[in-house]
Enzyme design. Structure first.
Site, PDB file in Angstrom:
ATOM      1  N   GLY A 128       0.842  -1.200   0.000  1.00 34.31           N
ATOM      2  CA  GLY A 128       0.000   0.000   0.000  1.00 34.31           C
ATOM      3  C   GLY A 128       0.873   1.244   0.000  1.00 34.31           C
ATOM      4  O   GLY A 128       1.934   1.294  -0.632  1.00 34.31           O
TER       5      GLY A 128
ATOM      6  N   HIS B 141       3.317   2.816  21.108  1.00 29.71           N
ATOM      7  CA  HIS B 141       3.035   3.680  19.967  1.00 29.71           C
ATOM      8  C   HIS B 141       1.560   4.064  20.004  1.00 29.71           C
ATOM      9  O   HIS B 141       0.763   3.694  19.152  1.00 29.71           O
ATOM     10  CB  HIS B 141       3.371   2.919  18.677  1.00 29.71           C
ATOM     11  CG  HIS B 141       3.314   3.782  17.450  1.00 29.71           C
ATOM     12  ND1 HIS B 141       3.886   5.025  17.371  1.00 29.71           N
ATOM     13  CD2 HIS B 141       2.759   3.551  16.228  1.00 29.71           C
ATOM     14  CE1 HIS B 141       3.677   5.524  16.157  1.00 29.71           C
ATOM     15  NE2 HIS B 141       2.997   4.653  15.452  1.00 29.71           N
TER      16      HIS B 141
END
Ligand code: APR
Length: 321
Positions: A12, A176
């Site tokens: 992607g 994260h």
């Protein structure tokens, strides 16, 4: 000397930029895998056709078949959905866990000796899942988050102080997600503490604190800020560049000390979880987690972030993912 083989899983937005950067830096031969028919073939054809112009000379191919990643030295995983505006990374858990499971099984079978860098979110859970499914040793499985989060923090400091971002050292630890820990005390401009520079700039300690806190908050939300602007998809240039810095340290055995989502075995008081910490990356992957002292406030923030990671991993396990 033969060139290294690098497999990118997920062709992607991030996968495409990764391929282009690897080509431009000639880090190795690239195989780009995606489940969408023709997509990786189209992207790699496009990038290969720029070779004459950019002057790179490596093999670049796209595939929908895992057999083509056989024997890869390094695997970078971006497979999975990105966020939409209003979503947190954790909202991607169920969808991306299923994808990561299938990817881990394939990598285990086709590239059993590879070193793996994961980018897919929610990062800390995806790295844990990959390790559990693949059974790879901890030094060969890591996640990219801290290089980017640290770079974002450094960018905001650079803009605030009017100093080149190249001279800024800023470290972000923890998960994260919204609980990540930009470490203010160690942020510096070529050794000069950022806090001192801010205090001199504003001649006001309270104002300096307010300014740094705003930069810390912006860092924590920086991914979401990009998602909101892009409207479809999430950040892809900077995550790709960040993973490339890690990949290069591994491929060239540079021993860079980079904020890495690494498996902890007692370091920072944590055992058995993946957490963002400084680590030395070299030919053996995560060669060493580097500990340093945190003060009480920093340790509390780190503990809070580790708790969020634990909760995410528990949610994943509870859902049988
Ligand atoms: N195997 C391989 N690739 C897959 C699979 C799978 N099972 N399922 C989906 N993909 C592919 C998609 O076809 C798509 O091409 O993963 C690719 C993901 O690309 P994008 O949707 O463009 O997402 P990107 O911006 O590259 O982000 C990928 O990284 O930062 C994280 O949150 C982000 O989880 C997201 C991931």
């Amino acid at each position: 000397m033969s060139r290294k083989k690098i497999a990118i899983i997920g062709g992607g937005q991030i996968g495409g930029v990764l391929t282009q950067l690897i080509a431009q830096k000639q880090l190795g031969d690239v195989v780009l895998f995606d489940i969408v028919e023709d997509l990786p073939q189209g992207k790699t054809l496009d990038i290969a056709e720029a070779a004459r112009v950019d002057g790179y000379d490596i093999k670049i191919s796209g595939t929908n078949s895992y057999k083509d990643i056989a024997g890869a030295d390094l695997v970078i995983i971006t497979a999975g959905l990105p966020r939409k505006p209003g979503m947190s990374r954790d909202d991607l858990l169920v969808t991306n866990a299923k994808i990561m499971k299938s990817v881990a099984e394939a990598v285990k079978e086709k590239a059993p000796n590879s070193i793996v860098i994961i980018i897919s979110n929610p990062l800390d859970a995806m790295v844990t899942l990959f390790k559990n499914v693949s059974g790879f040793p901890a030094n060969r499985v890591m996640g990219q988050a801290g290089v980017l989060d640290s770079s974002r923090f450094a960018t905001f400091i650079s803009w605030e102080l009017g100093v080149s971002v190249k001279d800024i050292n800023a470290l972000v630890l923890g998960g994260h997600g919204d609980t990540m820990v930009p470490v203010i005390r160690y942020a510096n401009v070529n050794g000069i503490p950022v806090m001192e520079l801010l205090e001199r700039k504003y001649n006001d300690k309270a104002k300096a604190k307010e300014v740094i806190n705003a930069m810390v908050e912006r860092t924590k939300m920086a991914g979401g800020e990009v998602v909101k602007l892009l409207k479809t998809g999430s950040a892809f240039y900077s995550p790709a560049s960040s993973a490339i810095q890690m990949a290069q340290s591994i491929l060239y055995d540079e021993k860079r000390l980079l904020s890495t989502c690494a498996y902890l075995n007692g370091e920072f008081g944590v055992t058995g979880y993946y957490v963002g910490v400084p680590a030395i990356l070299g030919a053996n992957g995560v060669e060493k987690v580097v500990e340093f002292s945190l003060n009480e406030e920093e340790q509390a923030l780190m503990n809070n972030s580790v708790d969020a990671i634990k909760k995410l991993v528990e949610d994943m396990q509870r859902l049988g993912l």
